[in-house]
Enzyme design. Sequence first.
Site, PDB file in Angstrom:
ATOM      1  N   SER A  27     -10.251  12.004  -3.636  1.00 20.95           N
ATOM      2  CA  SER A  27     -10.575  11.936  -2.206  1.00 20.95           C
ATOM      3  C   SER A  27      -9.344  11.542  -1.411  1.00 20.95           C
ATOM      4  O   SER A  27      -8.298  11.217  -1.974  1.00 20.95           O
ATOM      5  CB  SER A  27     -11.705  10.925  -1.955  1.00 20.95           C
ATOM      6  N   ASN A  99      -0.644   8.524  -7.087  1.00 17.40           N
ATOM      7  CA  ASN A  99      -1.373   8.239  -5.852  1.00 17.40           C
ATOM      8  C   ASN A  99      -2.471   7.193  -6.028  1.00 17.40           C
ATOM      9  O   ASN A  99      -2.896   6.581  -5.050  1.00 17.40           O
ATOM     10  CB  ASN A  99      -1.988   9.534  -5.311  1.00 17.40           C
ATOM     11  N   TYR A 165      -1.546  -6.337  -2.087  1.00 13.69           N
ATOM     12  CA  TYR A 165      -1.216  -4.933  -1.826  1.00 13.69           C
ATOM     13  C   TYR A 165       0.243  -4.805  -1.380  1.00 13.69           C
ATOM     14  O   TYR A 165       0.969  -3.925  -1.857  1.00 13.69           O
ATOM     15  CB  TYR A 165      -2.165  -4.396  -0.765  1.00 13.69           C
TER      16      TYR A 165
END
Length: 270
Positions: A27, A99, A165
């Site tokens: 997605s 990714n 992150y």
Amino acid sequence: MPTPDPLVAPLMAPLKGHHALVTGAGSGIGAAIARTLAAAGARVTLAGRRLEPLETLAAEIGAGVHVRDGFDVTRPAAIAVGLEAARAAFGPVSILVNNAGEAPSAPFEKTTGEMWAQVIGVDLTGVFNVTQAVLPDLKARGEGARIVNVASTAGLTGYAYVSAYCAAKHGVIGLTRALALELAKKGVTVNAVCPGFTDTPIIRRAIATIVEKTGRSADEALAEFTTSNPQGRLVQPQEVADTVLWLASPGAASVTGQAIAVAGGEIMAG
């Protein structure tokens, strides 16, 4: 049917003859990248943990794709099994797009060790795991082989409430630069693409959470993510995919070790 012009054909399918492996392909940005590389002539392995979104994407793209679910970037054994199946389908990998990632949010003092380890494991160690597994293919290919790591503007600056992150994506950019130097003489380029806030399911879920918890409107919640972009909008997944396509193309052969921001001017490297 007319015979294709040999001078035009490479422009229409610049990645013909390549096998691209895209992690987190189900997605958002990953799906856009997979569609774009396939349209450019590459055979594409769609790698991810869940089968359903991969199969949906494969049906949309059509021929020239291989679906590999159970591809957990934190588990070298799962990577090895998936890579073996991908090679059986399309041969050695010549373009790797790392990714897969996740971005949970929490204040630093509420970031648990478990959350930290999970984010670092997926977003940074996952890049290490997959790249190390695919590297023999890329080195054997030499000229024209590509590694593109999908990082983030969080790898170029800091953002509050996503410390794990930010740390992981800074690490991805450091790894990109180090590996670019190691592989420069092999003809393998290594680059990072750094999107700003992008119109993906993750952002849409975040907007819904803000609306639920604060009572603000969806437009007000969206503004939380667009104010840092001088263009005043979310980045589109296709814009990231187009940047990846360029880096994978023959015309980017001299571009390596770069962290390219796709963020409407939010980050300007100098």
